[in-house]
Scaffold this motif. Sequence first.
Motif, PDB file in Angstrom:
ATOM      1  N   ILE A 175       0.839  -1.206   0.000  1.00 35.07           N
ATOM      2  CA  ILE A 175       0.000   0.000   0.000  1.00 35.07           C
ATOM      3  C   ILE A 175       0.876   1.260   0.000  1.00 35.07           C
ATOM      4  O   ILE A 175       0.647   2.206  -0.767  1.00 35.07           O
ATOM      5  N   VAL A 176       1.890   1.258   0.851  1.00 33.51           N
ATOM      6  CA  VAL A 176       2.796   2.412   0.942  1.00 33.51           C
ATOM      7  C   VAL A 176       3.520   2.633  -0.388  1.00 33.51           C
ATOM      8  O   VAL A 176       3.633   3.773  -0.874  1.00 33.51           O
ATOM      9  N   GLU A 177       3.995   1.556  -0.999  1.00 34.34           N
ATOM     10  CA  GLU A 177       4.716   1.681  -2.275  1.00 34.34           C
ATOM     11  C   GLU A 177       3.803   2.191  -3.384  1.00 34.34           C
ATOM     12  O   GLU A 177       4.207   3.020  -4.199  1.00 34.34           O
ATOM     13  N   GLN A 178       2.569   1.701  -3.384  1.00 33.01           N
ATOM     14  CA  GLN A 178       1.607   2.134  -4.408  1.00 33.01           C
ATOM     15  C   GLN A 178       1.322   3.628  -4.278  1.00 33.01           C
ATOM     16  O   GLN A 178       1.273   4.354  -5.260  1.00 33.01           O
ATOM     17  N   ARG A 179       1.175   4.075  -3.024  1.00 33.60           N
ATOM     18  CA  ARG A 179       0.901   5.500  -2.792  1.00 33.60           C
ATOM     19  C   ARG A 179       2.115   6.356  -3.159  1.00 33.60           C
ATOM     20  O   ARG A 179       1.978   7.422  -3.765  1.00 33.60           O
ATOM     21  N   SER A 180       3.314   5.888  -2.803  1.00 34.26           N
ATOM     22  CA  SER A 180       4.543   6.630  -3.120  1.00 34.26           C
ATOM     23  C   SER A 180       4.722   6.757  -4.629  1.00 34.26           C
ATOM     24  O   SER A 180       5.105   7.821  -5.139  1.00 34.26           O
ATOM     25  N   LYS A 181       4.419   5.666  -5.339  1.00 33.35           N
ATOM     26  CA  LYS A 181       4.541   5.671  -6.802  1.00 33.35           C
ATOM     27  C   LYS A 181       3.604   6.724  -7.410  1.00 33.35           C
ATOM     28  O   LYS A 181       3.973   7.456  -8.319  1.00 33.35           O
ATOM     29  N   PHE A 182       2.377   6.795  -6.870  1.00 35.83           N
ATOM     30  CA  PHE A 182       1.410   7.769  -7.374  1.00 35.83           C
ATOM     31  C   PHE A 182       1.856   9.198  -7.064  1.00 35.83           C
ATOM     32  O   PHE A 182       1.752  10.085  -7.904  1.00 35.83           O
ATOM     33  N   ASP A 183       2.361   9.427  -5.852  1.00 33.84           N
ATOM     34  CA  ASP A 183       2.800  10.776  -5.464  1.00 33.84           C
ATOM     35  C   ASP A 183       3.972  11.255  -6.319  1.00 33.84           C
ATOM     36  O   ASP A 183       4.066  12.441  -6.657  1.00 33.84           O
ATOM     37  N   GLN A 184       4.873  10.341  -6.679  1.00 32.02           N
ATOM     38  CA  GLN A 184       6.050  10.718  -7.475  1.00 32.02           C
ATOM     39  C   GLN A 184       5.697  10.959  -8.939  1.00 32.02           C
ATOM     40  O   GLN A 184       6.216  11.871  -9.573  1.00 32.02           O
ATOM     41  N   ASP A 185       4.807  10.114  -9.494  1.00 33.66           N
ATOM     42  CA  ASP A 185       4.448  10.238 -10.910  1.00 33.66           C
ATOM     43  C   ASP A 185       2.971   9.866 -11.079  1.00 33.66           C
ATOM     44  O   ASP A 185       2.645   8.771 -11.531  1.00 33.66           O
ATOM     45  N   PRO A 186       2.062  10.811 -10.740  1.00 33.78           N
ATOM     46  CA  PRO A 186       0.632  10.468 -10.776  1.00 33.78           C
ATOM     47  C   PRO A 186       0.146  10.053 -12.161  1.00 33.78           C
ATOM     48  O   PRO A 186      -0.617   9.103 -12.298  1.00 33.78           O
TER      49      PRO A 186
END
Length: 348
Positions: A225-236
């Motif tokens: 979950i954390v990785e998925q959110r981080s990925k979105f924040d970096q490159d939505p």
Amino acid sequence: MNTIKNQMRPVFPFTAIVGQEEMKLALILNVIDPKIGGVMIMGDRGTGKSTTIRAIADLLPEIEVVSDDFFNSHISDYDLMSDFVKTQIENSVDVATHLIKVPMVDLPLGATEDRLCGTIDIEKALNEGVKSFDPGLLAKANRGILYVDEVNLLDDHLVDILLDAAASGWNTVEREGISIRHPSRFVLVGSGNPEEGELRPQLLDRFGMHAEIRTVRDASLRVEIVEQRSKFDQDPYGCIQEFTDKQNELKESILDAQNRLSNVTIDYDLKVKISQICGVLNVDGLRGDIVTNRAARAFASYQGKNDVNIDDVKQIITLCLRHRLRKDPLDTIDSGTKVSQVVNDILV
């Protein structure tokens, strides 16, 4: 990619949300059949309630609305049409339409009744003899989703207005002998944290479904979950692009389910068993029976079927009944074990 970047604000993809299957299913079923009556989502802080609700609104296909109309009126469905548009159509006036995204309206905690329902300009009515209406949030939410975060902290009389509008599909504003009525059919979604207090049982009962959200305890799932959110924040936009196919697939499934819904049937014997379960659980009123029947049909339609079976009912009945078991405001909501026990005894 350019079309994605033209969005006002990138929204986390619904199909990228990890876990919380109960909440996701309740939202999808309410979108397929808004008459289920909305969903109350109660759970711990930071469990993605708001993210998921915004994601389902973004997922839905655009709708056709009448131009220059405050109420997102439908061009052919009388139940979703304002009186002004009805008059134009009856007089064979050409009505222009355009496409918009499904409205997603947030109700702030400090909202007043006028902000919610709209107001009538009495001065203009008296001086010019014209009904001048300033639409509220219930007008903007027509044919969309109305989201109330921390609904358990909202004034009870505002919750009553919301639930009445959601149940009837209409909002009526009356002031000084002047009355204005407009369509207000929306999926009502409330969320809250049980630590901040529960809704009264009478108000809880008016929500079609109740989803419980718990913090994920599994370490590997939390990391995902954390990785998925981080990925979105970096490159939505990259993340949105990655899930485009899954999003389109789910969108098609929802559209197919909406179109199939009117043909889905539920066997009389199964209806009797649903009512038997409600009777054994001592559920007051018939709302539980009605919602369970509707949700079972929506679920069967979502599965691509034309007939409801026992497994379909088992999948949704806890969502429809668990919040209707409270008789005392001081009781806590049953987690579903009581419902499951009775269901397993009767649905065999």
